[in-house]
Design a protein around this motif. Structure first.
Motif, PDB file in Angstrom:
ATOM      1  N   MET A  34       0.824  -1.194   0.000  1.00 29.34           N
ATOM      2  CA  MET A  34       0.000   0.000   0.000  1.00 29.34           C
ATOM      3  C   MET A  34       0.869   1.259   0.000  1.00 29.34           C
ATOM      4  O   MET A  34       2.056   1.200   0.351  1.00 29.34           O
ATOM      5  CB  MET A  34      -0.930  -0.010   1.226  1.00 29.34           C
ATOM      6  CG  MET A  34      -1.856  -1.214   1.275  1.00 29.34           C
ATOM      7  SD  MET A  34      -2.920  -1.324  -0.174  1.00 29.34           S
ATOM      8  CE  MET A  34      -4.023   0.075   0.111  1.00 29.34           C
ATOM      9  N   PRO A  35       0.306   2.396  -0.385  1.00 29.78           N
ATOM     10  CA  PRO A  35       1.083   3.648  -0.397  1.00 29.78           C
ATOM     11  C   PRO A  35       1.684   3.990   0.968  1.00 29.78           C
ATOM     12  O   PRO A  35       2.704   4.677   1.045  1.00 29.78           O
ATOM     13  CB  PRO A  35       0.061   4.698  -0.833  1.00 29.78           C
ATOM     14  CG  PRO A  35      -0.946   3.931  -1.632  1.00 29.78           C
ATOM     15  CD  PRO A  35      -1.038   2.591  -0.970  1.00 29.78           C
ATOM     16  N   THR A  36       1.059   3.512   2.030  1.00 30.08           N
ATOM     17  CA  THR A  36       1.578   3.765   3.376  1.00 30.08           C
ATOM     18  C   THR A  36       2.801   2.913   3.691  1.00 30.08           C
ATOM     19  O   THR A  36       3.455   3.117   4.715  1.00 30.08           O
ATOM     20  CB  THR A  36       0.493   3.460   4.418  1.00 30.08           C
ATOM     21  OG1 THR A  36       0.024   2.111   4.223  1.00 30.08           O
ATOM     22  CG2 THR A  36      -0.684   4.411   4.282  1.00 30.08           C
ATOM     23  N   GLY A  37       3.097   1.926   2.823  1.00 32.93           N
ATOM     24  CA  GLY A  37       4.243   1.051   3.041  1.00 32.93           C
ATOM     25  C   GLY A  37       3.885  -0.319   3.557  1.00 32.93           C
ATOM     26  O   GLY A  37       4.701  -1.241   3.501  1.00 32.93           O
ATOM     27  N   GLY A  38       2.690  -0.476   4.073  1.00 29.02           N
ATOM     28  CA  GLY A  38       2.271  -1.772   4.600  1.00 29.02           C
ATOM     29  C   GLY A  38       1.930  -2.753   3.492  1.00 29.02           C
ATOM     30  O   GLY A  38       1.593  -2.360   2.368  1.00 29.02           O
ATOM     31  N   LEU A  39       2.018  -4.033   3.826  1.00 27.10           N
ATOM     32  CA  LEU A  39       1.679  -5.088   2.882  1.00 27.10           C
ATOM     33  C   LEU A  39       0.300  -5.644   3.205  1.00 27.10           C
ATOM     34  O   LEU A  39      -0.030  -5.868   4.373  1.00 27.10           O
ATOM     35  CB  LEU A  39       2.707  -6.228   2.946  1.00 27.10           C
ATOM     36  CG  LEU A  39       4.114  -5.908   2.459  1.00 27.10           C
ATOM     37  CD1 LEU A  39       5.036  -7.091   2.744  1.00 27.10           C
ATOM     38  CD2 LEU A  39       4.118  -5.576   0.976  1.00 27.10           C
ATOM     39  N   MET A  40      -0.498  -5.879   2.182  1.00 22.39           N
ATOM     40  CA  MET A  40      -1.796  -6.525   2.382  1.00 22.39           C
ATOM     41  C   MET A  40      -1.571  -7.976   2.793  1.00 22.39           C
ATOM     42  O   MET A  40      -0.605  -8.616   2.350  1.00 22.39           O
ATOM     43  CB  MET A  40      -2.631  -6.450   1.109  1.00 22.39           C
ATOM     44  CG  MET A  40      -3.042  -5.035   0.726  1.00 22.39           C
ATOM     45  SD  MET A  40      -4.055  -4.961  -0.788  1.00 22.39           S
ATOM     46  CE  MET A  40      -5.559  -5.756  -0.232  1.00 22.39           C
ATOM     47  N   SER A  41      -2.457  -8.503   3.627  1.00 21.57           N
ATOM     48  CA  SER A  41      -2.307  -9.891   4.072  1.00 21.57           C
ATOM     49  C   SER A  41      -2.849 -10.887   3.058  1.00 21.57           C
ATOM     50  O   SER A  41      -2.563 -12.082   3.144  1.00 21.57           O
ATOM     51  CB  SER A  41      -2.993 -10.103   5.429  1.00 21.57           C
ATOM     52  OG  SER A  41      -4.373  -9.764   5.368  1.00 21.57           O
ATOM     53  N   VAL A  42      -3.635 -10.409   2.098  1.00 21.76           N
ATOM     54  CA  VAL A  42      -4.086 -11.269   0.998  1.00 21.76           C
ATOM     55  C   VAL A  42      -3.087 -11.160  -0.141  1.00 21.76           C
ATOM     56  O   VAL A  42      -2.346 -10.184  -0.249  1.00 21.76           O
ATOM     57  CB  VAL A  42      -5.494 -10.885   0.503  1.00 21.76           C
ATOM     58  CG1 VAL A  42      -6.518 -10.948   1.626  1.00 21.76           C
ATOM     59  CG2 VAL A  42      -5.487  -9.513  -0.141  1.00 21.76           C
ATOM     60  N   PRO A 109      -4.880 -16.545   2.989  1.00 20.71           N
ATOM     61  CA  PRO A 109      -4.351 -17.619   3.818  1.00 20.71           C
ATOM     62  C   PRO A 109      -4.920 -17.483   5.236  1.00 20.71           C
ATOM     63  O   PRO A 109      -5.555 -16.470   5.568  1.00 20.71           O
ATOM     64  CB  PRO A 109      -2.839 -17.371   3.801  1.00 20.71           C
ATOM     65  CG  PRO A 109      -2.697 -15.917   3.524  1.00 20.71           C
ATOM     66  CD  PRO A 109      -3.878 -15.526   2.673  1.00 20.71           C
ATOM     67  N   HIS A 110      -4.693 -18.476   6.045  1.00 19.62           N
ATOM     68  CA  HIS A 110      -5.203 -18.411   7.410  1.00 19.62           C
ATOM     69  C   HIS A 110      -4.667 -17.162   8.114  1.00 19.62           C
ATOM     70  O   HIS A 110      -3.482 -16.854   8.060  1.00 19.62           O
ATOM     71  CB  HIS A 110      -4.785 -19.659   8.187  1.00 19.62           C
ATOM     72  CG  HIS A 110      -5.414 -20.908   7.666  1.00 19.62           C
ATOM     73  ND1 HIS A 110      -4.935 -22.166   7.947  1.00 19.62           N
ATOM     74  CD2 HIS A 110      -6.488 -21.105   6.857  1.00 19.62           C
ATOM     75  CE1 HIS A 110      -5.677 -23.071   7.340  1.00 19.62           C
ATOM     76  NE2 HIS A 110      -6.626 -22.451   6.670  1.00 19.62           N
ATOM     77  N   GLY A 111      -5.589 -16.414   8.729  1.00 25.58           N
ATOM     78  CA  GLY A 111      -5.218 -15.197   9.443  1.00 25.58           C
ATOM     79  C   GLY A 111      -5.318 -13.935   8.613  1.00 25.58           C
ATOM     80  O   GLY A 111      -5.196 -12.828   9.154  1.00 25.58           O
ATOM     81  N   ALA A 112      -5.561 -14.064   7.309  1.00 21.36           N
ATOM     82  CA  ALA A 112      -5.655 -12.872   6.461  1.00 21.36           C
ATOM     83  C   ALA A 112      -7.003 -12.186   6.647  1.00 21.36           C
ATOM     84  O   ALA A 112      -7.999 -12.809   7.017  1.00 21.36           O
ATOM     85  CB  ALA A 112      -5.459 -13.248   5.001  1.00 21.36           C
ATOM     86  N   ARG A 113      -7.011 -10.915   6.360  1.00 21.31           N
ATOM     87  CA  ARG A 113      -8.242 -10.134   6.437  1.00 21.31           C
ATOM     88  C   ARG A 113      -8.139  -9.000   5.423  1.00 21.31           C
ATOM     89  O   ARG A 113      -7.085  -8.815   4.805  1.00 21.31           O
ATOM     90  CB  ARG A 113      -8.467  -9.575   7.849  1.00 21.31           C
ATOM     91  CG  ARG A 113      -7.314  -8.691   8.332  1.00 21.31           C
ATOM     92  CD  ARG A 113      -7.509  -8.217   9.763  1.00 21.31           C
ATOM     93  NE  ARG A 113      -8.675  -7.376   9.893  1.00 21.31           N
ATOM     94  CZ  ARG A 113      -8.687  -6.071   9.643  1.00 21.31           C
ATOM     95  NH1 ARG A 113      -7.589  -5.451   9.220  1.00 21.31           N
ATOM     96  NH2 ARG A 113      -9.782  -5.356   9.810  1.00 21.31           N
TER      97      ARG A 113
END
Length: 202
Positions: A34-42, A109-113
């Motif tokens: 994401m533009p904020t630097g975080g990675l999506m969990s999906v 995957p398990h735990g993703a949202r």
């Protein structure tokens, strides 16, 4: 409009097999930053047009041309909209002449949202078709104004069809959790696959 069990077992198997092919490189499944630097969990793969935050391009994450939008998904999504709205199809914006040209496949995957968001990167208000495969998830359908209440939590199971159009087209929505181990073992799938089909207006 929620149509539980819309996909029979054979259709689910075909779609899972297709998703495995679409996930292969080039232009395969990847993790979105994401533009904020975080990675999506999906993890996701796009067909027809490549989605990135927040727009579309013809080039995938790895610099190669995006895979084409499959005719089989076109036919399936058109049927989904027609069956979801039935005689009211003409009264729903973009439903009567629905012409999808994008699919986004998300693997949870398990735990993703997925946090609450609006699908606003298309240049049309035509409905979004969502197909669920594998593990059950808790899907949160909110309102069109804010990420806060009111919202409705739905359990989406493998084979379910959800179509959101009309007043709900730009509702905030997301996945709060998946329920591991709830997938049909015959699918050979760990986690959840979600296929969303859209009309870009591009």
């Amino acid at each position: 409009m929620l149509l539980p069990g819309w996909l029979d077992a054979a259709a689910q198997l075909r779609l899972v097999a297709a998703c495995r092919e679409w996930a292969r490189p080039p232009a395969g499944m990847h993790t979105v930053r994401m533009p904020t630097g975080g990675l999506m969990s999906v993890r996701m793969v796009s067909l027809g047009w490549h989605w990135y935050p927040y727009g579309y391009s013809r080039t995938a994450e790895d610099g190669t041309p995006v895979k084409p939008f499959p005719p089989a998904l076109d036919a399936l999504a058109r049927r989904a909209v027609a069956e979801a709205y039935g005689p009211d199809t003409g009264a729903v914006a973009g439903a009567a002449g629905y012409a999808p040209d994008i699919a986004i496949v998300n693997h949870y995957p398990h735990g993703a949202r997925m946090g609450l968001h609006q699908d606003r990167d298309e240049r049309t208000d035509a409905p979004v078709v969502s197909l669920s495969l594998g593990d059950t998830c808790v899907f949160r359908l909110g309102n069109t104004e804010t990420r806060t209440r009111p919202w409705t939590d739905l359990e989406l199971r493998g084979g379910d069809l959800l179509v959101f159009g009309g007043p709900a087209r730009f509702a905030y929505h997301g996945v709060t959790k998946t329920l591991p181990g709830t997938a049909d073992p015959a699918l050979g799938l760990t986690g959840r696959l979600n296929i969303t089909v859209r009309q870009s207006g591009l």
